[in-house]
Scaffold this active site. Structure first.
Site, PDB file in Angstrom:
ATOM      1  N   CYS A 165       0.842  -1.211   0.000  1.00 32.27           N
ATOM      2  CA  CYS A 165       0.000   0.000   0.000  1.00 32.27           C
ATOM      3  C   CYS A 165       0.869   1.251   0.000  1.00 32.27           C
ATOM      4  CB  CYS A 165      -0.914  -0.025   1.232  1.00 32.27           C
ATOM      5  SG  CYS A 165      -1.798   1.513   1.548  1.00 32.27           S
ATOM      6  N   CYS A 170      -0.001   3.980   2.546  1.00 34.82           N
ATOM      7  CA  CYS A 170       0.405   3.572   3.894  1.00 34.82           C
ATOM      8  C   CYS A 170       1.839   3.998   4.173  1.00 34.82           C
ATOM      9  CB  CYS A 170       0.291   2.056   4.052  1.00 34.82           C
ATOM     10  SG  CYS A 170      -1.377   1.385   3.886  1.00 34.82           S
TER      11      CYS A 170
END
Length: 324
Positions: free
Chosen positions: A79, A82
């Site tokens: 991700c 993230c």
């Protein structure tokens, strides 16, 4: 990316129920028990950020939340957003020095926790206060907004639940991992850092220009490419009337402009599959210049999420099927 919901209304509603009084009593009991067992002393800064799995969730999150608010960062290695949000939360956990604890949960390794919290997109951030879970926001966000949310969380946790946090030994040395060795500066690090600061400040135009400056000299710079795609997305949605965009997209499924705008909002809200699926379906329905416009926007959103994300791989395959 911008959070889907930075409001603390859920916390306020939760604090209003009669369980608040019971939670406060439990917190006081937990502190007293810790003192009887010789606890209650200052803790190491390394205890402010912990990795949590399903086996340790009750101990590390639920029980811990009777002493201090626990903020949960749901993340994954693939991700890209993230990778922006997690370091920021870790830094804030150290800065707030015991007012909250950050629990990091890898969704790939802890699918059951992901399902229990109803996670549909990451990064997703929750809090657990006195054993009760509540959503904070989904998607990356400017630091100023995250600070506001944390401040409200801490205030409610103290006023309604009696949670005053933990004492941290500021003289203790944090883990070596918290103080990495200096890394030689790259030729564009200062410009890239300026772009990140512009994003945090909500100056999306400034961030776009900074990333473009890097790409002018180094067209293959991966960090600048990703940052530019994210900054352009945030700039597009900045002044959108979300309700109107959603309504237009629902009422006009053949309207390319409406579907592209709704897909941008989907992605900013963390609904990655919805954004990709919407545009793939629009490509299937359209032809000529309209189809090209949708296809180009879809490729831009692939850049935002990152080429290694499995959802990008799946959407690329779906796009190929409708095109060929």
């Amino acid at each position: 990316m911008q959070p889907r919901n930075m409001s603390m209304s859920g916390v306020v509603d939760l604090a209003a129920v009669k369980a608040a009084g019971e939670a406060k009593a439990k917190a006081e009991q937990a502190r007293a028990e810790s003192a009887r067992q010789g606890g209650g002393g200052a803790e190491s800064p390394s205890s402010l950020v912990i990795d949590v799995d399903e086996a340790g969730f009750e101990r590390d999150v639920l029980q811990r939340s009777t002493e201090v608010p626990v903020v949960i960062d749901f993340w994954a290695e693939w991700c890209e957003p993230c990778k922006q949000l997690s370091p920021l939360l870790e830094r804030l956990a150290q800065e707030y020095s015991g007012r909250f604890v950050l629990a990091k949960i890898d969704v790939d390794a802890n699918q059951m926790l992901m399902q229990q919290f109803g996670i549909q997109g990451i990064p997703a951030v929750f809090a657990v206060v006195a054993g009760q879970a509540l959503p904070l926001f989904q998607g990356a966000a400017p630091e100023t907004q995250i600070r506001q949310t944390l401040d409200q969380l801490i205030q409610v946790a103290e006023e309604r639940f009696g949670l005053t946090g933990i004492t941290v030994d500021t003289d203790a040395s944090p883990d070596e991992s918290a103080a990495p060795a200096a890394v030689p500066q790259g030729p564009y690090d200062a410009v890239l850092e300026a772009a990140v600061q512009a994003l945090d400040a909500g100056d999306f135009g400034g961030a776009v220009q900074a990333y473009k400056n890097v790409l002018t000299d180094d067209p293959g710079n991966t960090e600048a490419k990703l940052g530019l795609a994210q900054a352009e997305l945030l700039r597009r949605v900045q002044d959108m009337d979300q309700q109107k965009v959603r309504q237009d997209a629902a009422e006009n499924p053949a309207d390319v402009t409406a579907q592209i705008a709704a897909a941008d909002l989907d992605l900013v809200g963390g609904h990655v599959e919805d954004a990709f699926g919407r545009l793939v379906e629009t490509v299937r329905r359209t032809a000529g210049e309209d189809r090209d416009a949708v296809r180009v926007r879809l490729l831009e959103l692939f850049e935002v999420v990152g080429p290694d994300d499995p959802r990008v791989t799946a959407a690329r395959s779906a796009l190929a099927r409708v095109l060929f």
